[in-house]
Scaffold this motif. Structure first.
Motif, PDB file in Angstrom:
ATOM      1  N   ASP A  40      -2.136  -6.005   8.716  1.00  0.00           N
ATOM      2  CA  ASP A  40      -2.143  -4.654   8.166  1.00  0.00           C
ATOM      3  C   ASP A  40      -2.691  -4.697   6.742  1.00  0.00           C
ATOM      4  O   ASP A  40      -2.632  -5.729   6.072  1.00  0.00           O
ATOM      5  N   ASP A  41      -3.189  -3.571   6.290  1.00  0.00           N
ATOM      6  CA  ASP A  41      -3.641  -3.493   4.903  1.00  0.00           C
ATOM      7  C   ASP A  41      -2.461  -3.690   3.963  1.00  0.00           C
ATOM      8  O   ASP A  41      -1.338  -3.236   4.242  1.00  0.00           O
ATOM      9  N   GLU A  42      -2.711  -4.382   2.869  1.00  0.00           N
ATOM     10  CA  GLU A  42      -1.689  -4.574   1.838  1.00  0.00           C
ATOM     11  C   GLU A  42      -1.851  -3.511   0.753  1.00  0.00           C
ATOM     12  O   GLU A  42      -2.961  -3.240   0.301  1.00  0.00           O
ATOM     13  N   TRP A  43      -0.744  -2.941   0.337  1.00  0.00           N
ATOM     14  CA  TRP A  43      -0.748  -2.010  -0.797  1.00  0.00           C
ATOM     15  C   TRP A  43      -0.116  -2.733  -1.980  1.00  0.00           C
ATOM     16  O   TRP A  43       1.024  -3.193  -1.905  1.00  0.00           O
ATOM     17  N   ILE A  44      -0.864  -2.847  -3.036  1.00  0.00           N
ATOM     18  CA  ILE A  44      -0.405  -3.566  -4.223  1.00  0.00           C
ATOM     19  C   ILE A  44      -0.190  -2.550  -5.334  1.00  0.00           C
ATOM     20  O   ILE A  44      -1.137  -1.914  -5.809  1.00  0.00           O
ATOM     21  N   HIS A  55      -9.324   8.126 -16.160  1.00  0.00           N
ATOM     22  CA  HIS A  55     -10.437   7.206 -15.976  1.00  0.00           C
ATOM     23  C   HIS A  55      -9.982   5.773 -15.793  1.00  0.00           C
ATOM     24  O   HIS A  55     -10.700   4.954 -15.227  1.00  0.00           O
ATOM     25  N   THR A  56      -8.818   5.428 -16.290  1.00  0.00           N
ATOM     26  CA  THR A  56      -8.324   4.061 -16.173  1.00  0.00           C
ATOM     27  C   THR A  56      -7.111   3.955 -15.258  1.00  0.00           C
ATOM     28  O   THR A  56      -6.680   2.868 -14.916  1.00  0.00           O
ATOM     29  N   LYS A  57      -6.546   5.084 -14.875  1.00  0.00           N
ATOM     30  CA  LYS A  57      -5.337   5.071 -14.052  1.00  0.00           C
ATOM     31  C   LYS A  57      -5.668   4.561 -12.656  1.00  0.00           C
ATOM     32  O   LYS A  57      -6.616   5.011 -12.031  1.00  0.00           O
ATOM     33  N   THR A  58      -4.921   3.611 -12.147  1.00  0.00           N
ATOM     34  CA  THR A  58      -5.232   3.000 -10.853  1.00  0.00           C
ATOM     35  C   THR A  58      -4.216   3.361  -9.776  1.00  0.00           C
ATOM     36  O   THR A  58      -4.574   3.597  -8.643  1.00  0.00           O
ATOM     37  N   GLU A  59      -2.936   3.349 -10.122  1.00  0.00           N
ATOM     38  CA  GLU A  59      -1.847   3.692  -9.208  1.00  0.00           C
ATOM     39  C   GLU A  59      -1.636   2.654  -8.109  1.00  0.00           C
ATOM     40  O   GLU A  59      -0.561   2.130  -7.951  1.00  0.00           O
ATOM     41  N   SER A  60      -2.674   2.348  -7.291  1.00  0.00           N
ATOM     42  CA  SER A  60      -2.512   1.395  -6.194  1.00  0.00           C
ATOM     43  C   SER A  60      -3.812   0.658  -5.907  1.00  0.00           C
ATOM     44  O   SER A  60      -4.899   1.194  -6.098  1.00  0.00           O
ATOM     45  N   LEU A  61      -3.662  -0.570  -5.416  1.00  0.00           N
ATOM     46  CA  LEU A  61      -4.787  -1.321  -4.873  1.00  0.00           C
ATOM     47  C   LEU A  61      -4.556  -1.488  -3.379  1.00  0.00           C
ATOM     48  O   LEU A  61      -3.447  -1.853  -2.951  1.00  0.00           O
ATOM     49  N   ARG A  62      -5.577  -1.221  -2.582  1.00  0.00           N
ATOM     50  CA  ARG A  62      -5.472  -1.395  -1.132  1.00  0.00           C
ATOM     51  C   ARG A  62      -6.347  -2.584  -0.739  1.00  0.00           C
ATOM     52  O   ARG A  62      -7.568  -2.568  -0.949  1.00  0.00           O
ATOM     53  N   PHE A  63      -5.710  -3.606  -0.160  1.00  0.00           N
ATOM     54  CA  PHE A  63      -6.395  -4.844   0.203  1.00  0.00           C
ATOM     55  C   PHE A  63      -6.497  -4.884   1.725  1.00  0.00           C
ATOM     56  O   PHE A  63      -5.499  -5.005   2.429  1.00  0.00           O
ATOM     57  N   HIS A  64      -7.724  -4.768   2.220  1.00  0.00           N
ATOM     58  CA  HIS A  64      -7.969  -4.758   3.669  1.00  0.00           C
ATOM     59  C   HIS A  64      -8.539  -6.100   4.103  1.00  0.00           C
ATOM     60  O   HIS A  64      -9.483  -6.614   3.501  1.00  0.00           O
ATOM     61  N   HIS A  65      -7.960  -6.681   5.173  1.00  0.00           N
ATOM     62  CA  HIS A  65      -8.420  -7.956   5.706  1.00  0.00           C
ATOM     63  C   HIS A  65      -9.249  -7.713   6.966  1.00  0.00           C
ATOM     64  O   HIS A  65      -8.842  -6.964   7.860  1.00  0.00           O
TER      65      HIS A  65
END
Length: 343
Positions: free
Chosen positions: A281-285, A259-269
């Motif tokens: 390009d999308d950034e993977w954080i 429920h709290t595990k995120t693994e990655s954030l995808r930042f789309h511009h």
């Protein structure tokens, strides 16, 4: 949650467990898990009187939160309380007033506020412009012990109140705007819960700045595990999504670690050129600090300790907890009346 917080108290310097309270056998199980030797109680009032604690951790079902918290304050103890603060808005306001009256700290278990990726999720949302569109859910195909837990919770609260306060709190942090109105729908998919409750709900919130958000929560063995984990925020300048590929896998929807595990954030511009092609390009954080459920509880308790030792001003923390509960109960009212509720 009580067991996880107890483990935190045992392992973090500054705490010493002086007693464990439960009406059932869970206190014996937890005592053994902690190495044994702790005083055990079946009665909360007796435990307060005999142990005279400096702090109390309340991880019971929500219908006991108000009474237990106020008794703790009256006894001279600080309180860490699992969300929600109480099972009514008025009860939550009475708990907040008691903390103020007795000059004690009240920390509410909003676990996502201590997760680096969720903090980053909120931070990046502020780069997307306004208005925002926020899409979130947490459906759980609960079975075994988790279905027992959920059925007990639904004796006092619906899923969109119990879990929804987390995500309503996130939406309020993202928009920093006043919520104006809510609408919600719900369905009772089982006879195993009270007649006046429902185990599936979906809420929508409109904010003063034009932002909108929805949250969906369903509990039970009949729930679908398809797309149970959606966490998106969209604005004029792009979007940010939590992408939990592993945590979102089949068979994990009622696993508390997922429920709290995120693994990655995808930042789309959203910026495009004259040919409508994206400029970036999308950034993977991928944050290296990915605490598991126990570590998140440890961080909550370190914050509780800091609040007490450093005399932190928790006015905003408490008000946020009461406000998110107020919004959640307005959504609950909308489910039951079929009407828009204005805040």
């Amino acid at each position: 949650m009580g067991a996880s917080h107890a483990i935190a108290y045992k392992t973090i310097g500054g705490f010493e467990i002086c007693g464990i309270v439960s009406t059932g056998k869970s206190k014996e199980v937890l005592n053994e898990r902690l190495g044994g030797g702790y005083p055990l109680f079946s009665d909360y009032d007796e435990a307060l009187a005999k142990t005279k604690p400096d702090a109390v951790c309340i991880s019971t079902y929500p219908d006991t939160h108000e009474a237990f918290a106020i008794k703790a304050f009256e006894s001279g103890a600080h309180v860490f309380i699992e969300k929600p603060v109480a099972d009514t808005v008025e009860g939550a306001e009475r708990v907040a007033a008691a903390a103020n009256k007795y000059g004690k700290k009240l920390v509410v278990g909003y676990i996502l506020r201590h997760h680096p990726s969720w903090e980053k999720f909120v931070e990046l949302s502020h780069q997307l412009g306004k208005p925002l569109v926020m899409r979130m859910n947490l459906n759980q195909q609960s079975h075994g012990n988790m279905w027992d837990v959920h059925r007990n919770l639904m004796k006092s609260l619906s899923p969109i109140v119990d879990c929804g306060v987390h995500y309503i709190d996130v939406m309020c942090q993202m928009t920093r705007s006043k919520p104006l109105q809510v609408t919600a729908i719900g369905a009772r998919l089982t006879d195993d819960i009270p007649q006046d409750n429902y185990n599936y709900g979906q809420l929508q919130i409109r904010f003063e700045d034009g932002s909108v958000g929805w949250y969906e929560a369903g509990w039970g063995p009949m729930m679908s595990e398809t797309a149970f984990f959606v966490k998106d925020v969209i604005g004029p300048k792009g979007c940010v999504s939590i992408v939990a590929k592993e945590a979102g896998g089949t068979g994990k929807s009622d696993n508390v670690d997922s429920h709290t595990k995120t693994e990655s954030l995808r930042f789309h511009h959203a910026d495009i050129d004259v040919k409508n092609q994206f400029l970036q390009d999308d950034e993977w954080i991928n944050l290296t600090d990915e605490p598991d459920h126990q570590e998140l509880c440890n961080r909550e308790q370190r914050y509780f300790l800091k609040a007490i030792q450093d005399d932190l001003d928790l006015t905003d923390h408490i008000q946020d907890a009461v406000n998110s509960l107020k919004i959640a109960f307005a959504c609950d009212e909308s489910v039951k009346t079929g009407q828009v509720v204005y805040l």
